[in-house]
Design a protein around this motif. Structure first.
Motif, PDB file in Angstrom:
ATOM      1  N   UNK A  77      80.534   8.324  46.656  1.00 21.25           N
ATOM      2  CA  UNK A  77      81.798   8.120  47.373  1.00 21.25           C
ATOM      3  C   UNK A  77      82.381   6.767  46.941  1.00 21.25           C
ATOM      4  N   UNK A  78      83.680   6.740  46.699  1.00 23.24           N
ATOM      5  CA  UNK A  78      84.385   5.528  46.280  1.00 23.24           C
ATOM      6  C   UNK A  78      84.243   4.444  47.352  1.00 23.24           C
ATOM      7  N   UNK A  79      84.157   3.186  46.917  1.00 19.81           N
ATOM      8  CA  UNK A  79      83.953   2.062  47.832  1.00 19.81           C
ATOM      9  C   UNK A  79      85.066   1.921  48.865  1.00 19.81           C
ATOM     10  N   UNK A  80      86.276   2.259  48.481  1.00 21.81           N
ATOM     11  CA  UNK A  80      87.418   2.064  49.374  1.00 21.81           C
ATOM     12  C   UNK A  80      87.829   3.336  50.115  1.00 21.81           C
ATOM     13  N   UNK A  81      86.970   4.349  50.085  1.00 22.29           N
ATOM     14  CA  UNK A  81      87.273   5.595  50.804  1.00 22.29           C
ATOM     15  C   UNK A  81      87.139   5.366  52.309  1.00 22.29           C
ATOM     16  N   UNK A  82      87.924   6.106  53.080  1.00 20.47           N
ATOM     17  CA  UNK A  82      87.844   6.014  54.535  1.00 20.47           C
ATOM     18  C   UNK A  82      87.332   7.332  55.095  1.00 20.47           C
ATOM     19  N   UNK A  83      86.980   7.312  56.375  1.00 15.85           N
ATOM     20  CA  UNK A  83      86.539   8.552  57.021  1.00 15.85           C
ATOM     21  C   UNK A  83      87.651   9.591  57.008  1.00 15.85           C
ATOM     22  N   UNK A  84      88.878   9.136  57.102  1.00 18.44           N
ATOM     23  CA  UNK A  84      90.022  10.059  57.066  1.00 18.44           C
ATOM     24  C   UNK A  84      90.115  10.759  55.718  1.00 18.44           C
ATOM     25  N   UNK A  85      89.846  10.033  54.626  1.00 17.99           N
ATOM     26  CA  UNK A  85      89.865  10.648  53.293  1.00 17.99           C
ATOM     27  C   UNK A  85      88.783  11.719  53.177  1.00 17.99           C
ATOM     28  N   UNK A  86      87.587  11.396  53.619  1.00 18.24           N
ATOM     29  CA  UNK A  86      86.483  12.374  53.577  1.00 18.24           C
ATOM     30  C   UNK A  86      86.809  13.564  54.467  1.00 18.24           C
ATOM     31  N   UNK A  87      87.341  13.295  55.628  1.00 12.19           N
ATOM     32  CA  UNK A  87      87.696  14.361  56.568  1.00 12.19           C
ATOM     33  C   UNK A  87      88.741  15.291  55.955  1.00 12.19           C
TER      34      UNK A  87
ATOM     35  N   UNK B 157      82.903  17.385  41.729  1.00  7.70           N
ATOM     36  CA  UNK B 157      84.370  17.346  41.691  1.00  7.70           C
ATOM     37  C   UNK B 157      84.840  15.900  41.755  1.00  7.70           C
ATOM     38  N   UNK B 158      86.107  15.683  41.413  1.00  7.95           N
ATOM     39  CA  UNK B 158      86.680  14.344  41.463  1.00  7.95           C
ATOM     40  C   UNK B 158      87.204  14.045  42.860  1.00  7.95           C
ATOM     41  N   UNK B 159      86.891  12.844  43.331  1.00  9.96           N
ATOM     42  CA  UNK B 159      87.375  12.384  44.629  1.00  9.96           C
ATOM     43  C   UNK B 159      87.702  10.902  44.478  1.00  9.96           C
ATOM     44  N   UNK B 160      88.968  10.568  44.575  1.00  8.35           N
ATOM     45  CA  UNK B 160      89.453   9.202  44.386  1.00  8.35           C
ATOM     46  C   UNK B 160      89.001   8.642  43.029  1.00  8.35           C
ATOM     47  N   UNK B 161      89.195   9.446  41.991  1.00 10.16           N
ATOM     48  CA  UNK B 161      88.894   9.099  40.600  1.00 10.16           C
ATOM     49  C   UNK B 161      87.407   8.872  40.319  1.00 10.16           C
ATOM     50  N   UNK B 162      86.537   9.380  41.201  1.00 13.83           N
ATOM     51  CA  UNK B 162      85.089   9.313  40.980  1.00 13.83           C
ATOM     52  C   UNK B 162      84.489  10.699  41.192  1.00 13.83           C
ATOM     53  N   UNK B 163      83.462  11.014  40.421  1.00 11.93           N
ATOM     54  CA  UNK B 163      82.767  12.292  40.583  1.00 11.93           C
ATOM     55  C   UNK B 163      81.786  12.178  41.745  1.00 11.93           C
ATOM     56  N   UNK B 164      81.862  13.137  42.658  1.00 15.92           N
ATOM     57  CA  UNK B 164      80.938  13.143  43.791  1.00 15.92           C
ATOM     58  C   UNK B 164      79.927  14.259  43.624  1.00 15.92           C
TER      59      UNK B 164
ATOM     60  N   UNK C 195      78.959   2.340  51.546  1.00 15.34           N
ATOM     61  CA  UNK C 195      77.724   2.179  50.772  1.00 15.34           C
ATOM     62  C   UNK C 195      77.652   3.124  49.582  1.00 15.34           C
ATOM     63  N   UNK C 196      78.502   4.117  49.528  1.00 10.70           N
ATOM     64  CA  UNK C 196      78.507   5.024  48.386  1.00 10.70           C
ATOM     65  C   UNK C 196      78.079   6.437  48.731  1.00 10.70           C
ATOM     66  N   UNK C 197      77.823   6.688  50.004  1.00  9.53           N
ATOM     67  CA  UNK C 197      77.460   8.041  50.406  1.00  9.53           C
ATOM     68  C   UNK C 197      78.022   8.337  51.786  1.00  9.53           C
TER      69      UNK C 197
ATOM     70  N   UNK D 276      85.352  23.616  59.881  1.00  8.57           N
ATOM     71  CA  UNK D 276      85.553  22.573  60.887  1.00  8.57           C
ATOM     72  C   UNK D 276      84.380  21.593  60.854  1.00  8.57           C
ATOM     73  N   UNK D 277      84.718  20.323  60.752  1.00  6.65           N
ATOM     74  CA  UNK D 277      83.697  19.277  60.680  1.00  6.65           C
ATOM     75  C   UNK D 277      83.269  18.915  62.094  1.00  6.65           C
ATOM     76  N   UNK D 278      81.987  18.986  62.323  1.00  6.99           N
ATOM     77  CA  UNK D 278      81.434  18.678  63.628  1.00  6.99           C
ATOM     78  C   UNK D 278      81.136  17.190  63.771  1.00  6.99           C
ATOM     79  N   UNK D 279      80.673  16.565  62.684  1.00  5.49           N
ATOM     80  CA  UNK D 279      80.332  15.156  62.697  1.00  5.49           C
ATOM     81  C   UNK D 279      80.475  14.601  61.291  1.00  5.49           C
ATOM     82  N   UNK D 280      80.878  13.335  61.195  1.00  5.31           N
ATOM     83  CA  UNK D 280      81.050  12.676  59.908  1.00  5.31           C
ATOM     84  C   UNK D 280      80.472  11.270  60.009  1.00  5.31           C
ATOM     85  N   UNK D 281      79.600  10.943  59.089  1.00  5.22           N
ATOM     86  CA  UNK D 281      79.008   9.604  59.063  1.00  5.22           C
ATOM     87  C   UNK D 281      79.196   9.010  57.683  1.00  5.22           C
ATOM     88  N   UNK D 282      79.712   7.785  57.671  1.00  5.58           N
ATOM     89  CA  UNK D 282      79.962   7.094  56.416  1.00  5.58           C
ATOM     90  C   UNK D 282      79.553   5.626  56.596  1.00  5.58           C
ATOM     91  N   UNK D 283      78.289   5.277  56.328  1.00  6.65           N
ATOM     92  CA  UNK D 283      77.802   3.913  56.571  1.00  6.65           C
ATOM     93  C   UNK D 283      78.519   2.885  55.710  1.00  6.65           C
TER      94      UNK D 283
END
Length: 171
Positions: free
Chosen positions: A97-107, A154-161, A131-133, A115-122
């Motif tokens: 995960x890109x360093x500057x990604x937000x929970x909203x981007x992942x969501x 796949x590409x996500x914010x110009x990085x392969x995840x 942290x990258x995951x 439907x996402x039940x829970x999202x954790x992004x340390x």
């Protein structure tokens, strides 16, 4: 004459105190007697003292697990390989995960698959960046499998995840 009697008395008391005192008696005792008197020992000579010494315990081990006490709860374990369900749902692990990604981007990216039940992004405490995951939890296995199948590599914010199961049985 009195001096001789007194000197004799002193010699006798020293003699008797030397041989009758407990500390000197222990010194003169053979080592076998000391071993027997100081607790349980194994073949190598290690001493067993205290709560772990089974001779000192008042527990009848033959009846310890008798009746209903011998029935333990067991988890159902299949011998099949594959993902494991967490307590509440199916969790996928997203790496890269890109360093500057937000929970909203992942969501936004992963709500397409279900439907996402829970999202954790340390976040890193020092930098404040991701942290990258991330971990995303879905209600059903079908939604999680769809997310893994379509979002992996796949590409996500110009990085392969990389997307895979967070919990799975070892192969």
């Amino acid at each position: 004459y009195q001096r001789r009697v007194r000197d004799c008395f002193v010699v006798i008391t020293i003699f008797l105190s030397f041989f009758l005192s407990p500390t000197t008696a222990l010194k003169h005792m053979s080592s076998d007697k000391r071993r027997k008197s100081s607790g349980k020992q194994d073949d190598s000579g290690r001493k067993f003292k205290g709560r772990g010494n089974s001779d000192a315990m008042d527990v009848d081990t033959s009846e310890r697990y008798s009746g209903k006490a011998s029935i333990f709860d067991r988890l159902d374990r299949d011998t099949k390989e594959g993902p494991l369900k967490s307590v509440e749902g199916w969790i996928i692990f997203i790496r890269g995960v890109h360093d500057e990604a937000t929970e909203e981007d992942i969501n936004d990216k992963f709500s397409v698959y279900g439907s996402i039940k829970n999202l954790q992004m340390p976040l890193d405490r020092r930098t404040g960046y991701v942290k990258g995951y991330a971990m995303v939890e879905y209600e059903t296995r079908v939604e999680a499998e769809k997310a893994i199948k379509e979002a992996n590599n796949s590409l996500f914010m110009k990085k392969t995840i990389n997307v895979d199961w967070a919990f799975s049985r070892a192969k």
